[in-house]
Motif scaffolding. Structure first.
Motif, PDB file in Angstrom:
ATOM      1  N   VAL A 122      18.231 -65.598   7.694  1.00 32.90           N
ATOM      2  CA  VAL A 122      17.727 -66.959   7.895  1.00 32.90           C
ATOM      3  C   VAL A 122      16.570 -66.929   8.888  1.00 32.90           C
ATOM      4  N   ARG A 123      16.747 -66.213  10.003  1.00 28.85           N
ATOM      5  CA  ARG A 123      15.677 -66.087  11.004  1.00 28.85           C
ATOM      6  C   ARG A 123      14.446 -65.406  10.416  1.00 28.85           C
ATOM      7  N   ALA A 124      14.654 -64.351   9.640  1.00 35.74           N
ATOM      8  CA  ALA A 124      13.542 -63.601   9.058  1.00 35.74           C
ATOM      9  C   ALA A 124      12.721 -64.468   8.112  1.00 35.74           C
ATOM     10  N   ASN A 125      13.311 -65.535   7.600  1.00 35.72           N
ATOM     11  CA  ASN A 125      12.599 -66.429   6.688  1.00 35.72           C
ATOM     12  C   ASN A 125      12.081 -67.690   7.376  1.00 35.72           C
ATOM     13  N   GLY A 126      12.089 -67.709   8.708  1.00 31.06           N
ATOM     14  CA  GLY A 126      11.408 -68.769   9.445  1.00 31.06           C
ATOM     15  C   GLY A 126      12.253 -69.877  10.036  1.00 31.06           C
ATOM     16  N   TRP A 127      13.554 -69.827   9.905  1.00 31.70           N
ATOM     17  CA  TRP A 127      14.398 -70.869  10.477  1.00 31.70           C
ATOM     18  C   TRP A 127      14.941 -70.416  11.827  1.00 31.70           C
ATOM     19  N   THR A 128      15.313 -71.374  12.659  1.00 32.08           N
ATOM     20  CA  THR A 128      15.965 -71.103  13.930  1.00 32.08           C
ATOM     21  C   THR A 128      17.471 -71.180  13.709  1.00 32.08           C
ATOM     22  N   VAL A 129      18.199 -70.177  14.175  1.00 27.80           N
ATOM     23  CA  VAL A 129      19.663 -70.176  14.049  1.00 27.80           C
ATOM     24  C   VAL A 129      20.243 -70.570  15.399  1.00 27.80           C
ATOM     25  N   GLU A 130      21.054 -71.631  15.391  1.00 33.57           N
ATOM     26  CA  GLU A 130      21.647 -72.130  16.636  1.00 33.57           C
ATOM     27  C   GLU A 130      23.003 -71.519  16.935  1.00 33.57           C
ATOM     28  N   GLY A 131      23.600 -70.849  15.959  1.00 26.78           N
ATOM     29  CA  GLY A 131      24.891 -70.229  16.233  1.00 26.78           C
ATOM     30  C   GLY A 131      25.530 -69.692  14.964  1.00 26.78           C
ATOM     31  N   THR A 132      26.512 -68.810  15.169  1.00 23.30           N
ATOM     32  CA  THR A 132      27.275 -68.245  14.057  1.00 23.30           C
ATOM     33  C   THR A 132      28.751 -68.342  14.400  1.00 23.30           C
ATOM     34  N   GLY A 133      29.584 -68.254  13.384  1.00 25.16           N
ATOM     35  CA  GLY A 133      31.026 -68.300  13.611  1.00 25.16           C
ATOM     36  C   GLY A 133      31.765 -68.187  12.294  1.00 25.16           C
ATOM     37  N   ASN A 134      33.039 -68.541  12.329  1.00 24.48           N
ATOM     38  CA  ASN A 134      33.884 -68.506  11.137  1.00 24.48           C
ATOM     39  C   ASN A 134      34.235 -69.933  10.742  1.00 24.48           C
ATOM     40  N   TYR A 135      34.334 -70.184   9.455  1.00 19.37           N
ATOM     41  CA  TYR A 135      34.828 -71.462   8.949  1.00 19.37           C
ATOM     42  C   TYR A 135      36.176 -71.185   8.309  1.00 19.37           C
ATOM     43  N   SER A 136      37.255 -71.691   8.946  1.00 14.75           N
ATOM     44  CA  SER A 136      38.605 -71.379   8.474  1.00 14.75           C
ATOM     45  C   SER A 136      39.409 -72.625   8.111  1.00 14.75           C
ATOM     46  N   GLN A 137      38.740 -73.774   7.952  1.00 14.63           N
ATOM     47  CA  GLN A 137      39.453 -75.015   7.635  1.00 14.63           C
ATOM     48  C   GLN A 137      39.674 -75.185   6.132  1.00 14.63           C
ATOM     49  N   GLY A 138      39.365 -74.201   5.331  1.00 15.51           N
ATOM     50  CA  GLY A 138      39.558 -74.289   3.889  1.00 15.51           C
ATOM     51  C   GLY A 138      38.750 -73.197   3.209  1.00 15.51           C
ATOM     52  N   THR A 139      38.804 -73.160   1.895  1.00 11.53           N
ATOM     53  CA  THR A 139      38.073 -72.154   1.146  1.00 11.53           C
ATOM     54  C   THR A 139      36.879 -72.805   0.467  1.00 11.53           C
ATOM     55  N   ILE A 140      35.709 -72.269   0.721  1.00  4.54           N
ATOM     56  CA  ILE A 140      34.474 -72.726   0.083  1.00  4.54           C
ATOM     57  C   ILE A 140      34.266 -71.827  -1.133  1.00  4.54           C
ATOM     58  N   PRO A 141      34.046 -72.392  -2.339  1.00  4.88           N
ATOM     59  CA  PRO A 141      33.983 -71.566  -3.549  1.00  4.88           C
ATOM     60  C   PRO A 141      32.757 -70.668  -3.655  1.00  4.88           C
ATOM     61  N   THR A 142      31.628 -71.063  -3.071  1.00  2.52           N
ATOM     62  CA  THR A 142      30.409 -70.264  -3.178  1.00  2.52           C
ATOM     63  C   THR A 142      29.522 -70.530  -1.965  1.00  2.52           C
ATOM     64  N   THR A 143      28.648 -69.600  -1.641  1.00  5.02           N
ATOM     65  CA  THR A 143      27.743 -69.766  -0.511  1.00  5.02           C
ATOM     66  C   THR A 143      26.942 -71.055  -0.698  1.00  5.02           C
ATOM     67  N   THR A 144      26.981 -71.925   0.328  1.00  4.06           N
ATOM     68  CA  THR A 144      26.384 -73.251   0.208  1.00  4.06           C
ATOM     69  C   THR A 144      25.674 -73.642   1.501  1.00  4.06           C
ATOM     70  N   VAL A 145      24.539 -74.331   1.322  1.00  3.61           N
ATOM     71  CA  VAL A 145      23.794 -74.912   2.439  1.00  3.61           C
ATOM     72  C   VAL A 145      24.092 -76.408   2.443  1.00  3.61           C
ATOM     73  N   TYR A 146      24.530 -76.937   3.585  1.00  6.86           N
ATOM     74  CA  TYR A 146      24.912 -78.345   3.694  1.00  6.86           C
ATOM     75  C   TYR A 146      23.938 -79.096   4.591  1.00  6.86           C
ATOM     76  N   TYR A 147      23.697 -80.372   4.265  1.00 11.38           N
ATOM     77  CA  TYR A 147      22.779 -81.230   5.024  1.00 11.38           C
ATOM     78  C   TYR A 147      23.367 -82.638   5.111  1.00 11.38           C
ATOM     79  N   ARG A 148      22.813 -83.426   6.033  1.00  7.56           N
ATOM     80  CA  ARG A 148      23.178 -84.838   6.139  1.00  7.56           C
ATOM     81  C   ARG A 148      22.214 -85.630   5.257  1.00  7.56           C
ATOM     82  N   PRO A 149      22.693 -86.370   4.260  1.00  3.34           N
ATOM     83  CA  PRO A 149      21.816 -87.134   3.374  1.00  3.34           C
ATOM     84  C   PRO A 149      20.989 -88.161   4.148  1.00  3.34           C
ATOM     85  N   GLY A 150      19.765 -88.381   3.681  1.00  2.00           N
ATOM     86  CA  GLY A 150      18.893 -89.371   4.305  1.00  2.00           C
ATOM     87  C   GLY A 150      18.214 -88.891   5.569  1.00  2.00           C
TER      88      GLY A 150
END
Length: 197
Positions: A122-150
């Motif tokens: 992500v950094r190599a492609n020009g974005w700033t990364v604010e942090g990394t971690g694990n998401y363990s509240q459920g199973t995500i079926p495929t790699t996904t980028v999420y945003y707030r609509p509007g």
């Protein structure tokens, strides 16, 4: 002894060279005066109907970048024949990551360290990364980028998803209250950035 024919061609050439130097000097003086003197605009004379030139604003859809620039060179004539010239400023230089929404990367896979590897891409492609971690509240079926609509997150999220060959979606209830910014959740199918650039 030199013949008159061989000496005569050099005199017109010297004269032409001096003429070119003179023209260059005049052009240099005009350029310097325009550069340093062109920014001082005189106020319009009462009764003048000429409005100031508009500022043009352009927005790049892919990165959400906005820039403003004045028109190239404008000449306004006020009564009694006073002329004001303004010089356009060069466009601002954009830094890597400028105009792109910050990203947080979470691992929802069985691969240790995948969030860190994805964050590096992500950094190599020009974005700033604010942090990394694990998401363990459920199973995500495929790699996904999420945003707030509007928000400006949407365009940047779609661009990042295209680069990483990932799905892009609005935030779901489980991450709706997270801090502003794009959320990338990587799974076992994470492919990384396309190498066809």
């Amino acid at each position: 002894m030199t013949s008159p024919e061989s000496a005569s061609p050099s005199r017109p050439a010297k004269a032409a060279g001096f003429a070119l130097l003179g023209v260059a000097a005049v052009a240099l003086i005009i350029g310097v005066v325009s550069l340093f003197g062109g920014g001082d605009e005189t106020p319009p004379v009462a009764g003048s109907s000429t409005p100031p030139p508009p500022v043009q604003t352009t927005t790049s859809e892919s990165a959400g970048e906005t820039s403003s620039s004045a028109p190239a060179a404008t000449t306004t004539t006020n009564p009694p024949a006073a002329t004001t010239t303004s010089v356009a400023q060069p466009p601002p230089v954009t830094q890597p990551g400028a105009g792109k929404v910050p990203v947080r990367v979470y691992n929802n896979s069985t691969i240790t360290g995948l969030a860190v590897r994805a964050a590096d891409e992500v950094r190599a492609n020009g974005w700033t990364v604010e942090g990394t971690g694990n998401y363990s509240q459920g199973t995500i079926p495929t790699t996904t980028v999420y945003y707030r609509p509007g928000t400006d997150e949407e365009a940047s999220a779609k661009e990042l998803a295209a680069v990483l060959r990932a799905r892009v979606e609005a935030r779901f209830d489980g991450i709706q209250g997270s801090a502003p910014g794009i959320i990338l959740i990587v799974t076992n199918d994470f492919q990384g950035a396309s190498k066809s650039k």
